[in-house]
Structures are given as C-alpha cells and as structure tokens.
Enzyme design. Sequence first.
Site, PDB file in Angstrom:
ATOM      1  N   LYS A 152      -6.933 -29.502 -13.609  1.00  0.00           N
ATOM      2  CA  LYS A 152      -8.072 -28.803 -12.997  1.00  0.00           C
ATOM      3  C   LYS A 152      -7.898 -27.287 -12.913  1.00  0.00           C
ATOM      4  O   LYS A 152      -8.866 -26.560 -12.976  1.00  0.00           O
ATOM      5  CB  LYS A 152      -8.383 -29.393 -11.626  1.00  0.00           C
ATOM      6  CG  LYS A 152      -7.326 -29.154 -10.581  1.00  0.00           C
ATOM      7  CD  LYS A 152      -7.636 -29.971  -9.336  1.00  0.00           C
ATOM      8  CE  LYS A 152      -6.572 -29.765  -8.283  1.00  0.00           C
ATOM      9  NZ  LYS A 152      -6.428 -30.910  -7.392  1.00  0.00           N
ATOM     10  N   ARG A 187      -6.984 -35.469   4.626  1.00  0.00           N
ATOM     11  CA  ARG A 187      -8.022 -35.229   3.641  1.00  0.00           C
ATOM     12  C   ARG A 187      -8.531 -36.617   3.270  1.00  0.00           C
ATOM     13  O   ARG A 187      -8.997 -37.324   4.150  1.00  0.00           O
ATOM     14  CB  ARG A 187      -7.502 -34.402   2.445  1.00  0.00           C
ATOM     15  CG  ARG A 187      -8.654 -33.707   1.701  1.00  0.00           C
ATOM     16  CD  ARG A 187      -8.212 -32.837   0.533  1.00  0.00           C
ATOM     17  NE  ARG A 187      -7.860 -33.617  -0.641  1.00  0.00           N
ATOM     18  CZ  ARG A 187      -7.518 -33.075  -1.822  1.00  0.00           C
ATOM     19  NH1 ARG A 187      -7.479 -31.764  -1.958  1.00  0.00           N
ATOM     20  NH2 ARG A 187      -7.199 -33.845  -2.847  1.00  0.00           N
TER      21      ARG A 187
END
Length: 355
Positions: free
Chosen positions: A35, A128
Amino acid sequence: MFPKINIDLHGISENTKRVCDKCKNIGINVTAITKVFLADENIAECLVTGGATALGDSRIENLKNLGCFNMEKWLVRIPMESEIEDVIKYSDVSLNSEIKTIRLLNKEAYKQDTTHKVILMADLGDLREGYFSTDDLLSDVDKVLQMKNIELYGVGTNLTCFGAIIPRPETLQKLVKIKERIENDFDIELKVVSGGNSSSYTLVDRGEMIDGINNLRLGEVILLGNETSYGTPVEGLHHDNFILEAQIVELKEKPSVPIGEIGIDAFGNKPEFVNKGTMKRAIIAVGKQDVRIDGMTPVDSNIEILGASSDHTILDLTNVDKIYKLGDTVSFKLDYGATLAAMTSKYVEKEYVDI
Ligand SMILES: *Cc1c(COP(=O)(O)O)cnc(C)c1O
C-alpha cells in the site's frame, strides 16, 4: 523533474530476501504489503522475487495492479459493502470482522462461481479492527462454516496501529489459543495464523517469536528497514530505499525572526521564532501538498528544516559545508508517513535507481 522520489529497487529486493529468509527459518510466510507504494509493479516484483508468498494491500484499486503476479492477493483492510464485487474479483483472501460483510462476500463468490478465503481478525487490545470478544468470534465461526463459497482460512490480528500496543509473546499467544479453540470446538484445521505487521517482526528479529504464528503481513520493515514496535532500524537492512529530492528556487541571507506583528501562518498555527541572527536560507520547491514535512530528514545532517507551507519548504543552510547554488537539489530520507504521502502525490516524480 522535481520533486522526485528515488526508489532503490536493489535495496528493496535485498531487504525482502533478508526478512523473508529470517521468517521462513521459523516457519513464517510473509504477505508483503504494497500500500505504501500504491502497488507499483516494479516494486512489487522485488517483493515477489525476494520470497514473499502473497501480496497484500488495503485498497482494491491497488490490488488491480497486481494481476500479473500469479500468487495469492490479500485485501488487508476489512472490506466495504460497496466494493464486495471487486473484493471477490481481485482478491483471494480478505481480513474480516463483520458477519454481515462475510455473508455478502459469500453471496458474491457464489455469483462469480468461486471460493473466497476469510481470515477472522481478533482485537488483542490495539482497538482498531477485529473481534474484541472471543465468544463473538467463535459464534461467527459457526456461521462462516455454513457458507458454501467461503473458506475459513485462519485467524489474524493487527497491533501497533491505533493503540500503539507492542506485540509481546503473551499477547500473540492469545491468538494461537483462539486458533486452537476453533480447531477443537469445530473439529477443523486452520491454515493461517497471521500475527501482525512490522511491529511483530521485532519478535522475529530478537528470536522471541512464539510457535503457532505462521504468517506476518509486512510492509515497513521491508521497504524502510524499520521494525515498528520501537521504531528502530533493523540491523542488516537498507534504510534509504526512498529518497526525496527537491530543487532550490531561492537562496538568500535573511534574518531568523520575521519582521512585524506575528499572526497565524498558512495552516492556522501561531509560529514562534528564536533569534539566531542572519541565516543562509534556501527555499526548495516541495511542500505539504507533496510530503509530510515532519517525516523528512535531510541526508546532509547540517541542514535544518525551518518549516513549510503547501508548496515551499524553508531550509537553514548556515552550518552546511557544501556550497549550494540555485537549481541544486537537496535530498531527504523519509519515514513511513512521508513515504506514503510522497508516493501518493501526483506532483512527485517517481524514479527507480537499480544499482
Ligand atoms: C498496513 C497493514 C499492514 C502492514 O503494516 P506495516 O507496518 O507496513 O508492516 C499489515 N496489516 C494490516 C491490516 C495493514 O493495514
């Protein structure tokens, strides 16, 4: 053209090989994460030849770039409802924590006449993604196992992202326990126990990784050479694979304190200045629209970054030995955030250096 980011493919290849070899020695496969560099094919190639067993990205847009590599693609951000069709089309594996989403994946996989692999995420305290309650996770396992076009591939966790929780052996042990409970309760075998990102690599590097973890999803340690539990450079890896170069557009002697009443700067902050007398100052043509200024470190350590606005960065060259001229370029090492920003900015030229 400048600003330009110089990408050292050779350094990235060597880092990949060292990291993957070290993981393989203790039975860990590496899903290399693309990414940061928007799944650029040339960089991804380094990860593939270096020994990654799968490629992963948080965005489907990026995974689409990786079609030329005949290996497993992982979507590592839990899927959006609006992208289900593409998730099935472009990824083989996805990380998940919502049964409603997995149902949609199952339906779409049936439509596309395929099977999609799912890794259920456990939240071990970083807060998260993932199931915080093991009971909830186990009750969803039961539901996933009923789905004809979903394969329950394994369990995973993600640490040191939101809560900055450092992976400890006892923390990862909880994930292995969850895997064993699933295997016992449902009489199945799970192939994957994915123990985190570059912060978990710290345990591998120190020889403290526990048995039972057989996958890590690694980006930063490969690309920048840093373990991310403590943010330290890993010995034996390259740390300068991404170097930003920007051109000097003004070079003048000026005072160190602005003249007049000080209000707020272009970003709404009230700046403060220390009087250091007259300075040799340079403006380089790069700014907050291109990169994260706080994440830049001048390669020449005598250069000081004074500040930046959208398109200008101001440097203090007073203590620099080298004589800079207008039009010269200045180079910077980049941290994770700065690399991500520079790679994503359309204003930053990308160039490969393959030594
Ligand atoms: C980005 C990401 C990774 C890779 O993180 P690094 O710190 O770059 O190794 C792994 N897993 C997930 C879920 C991610 O979002």
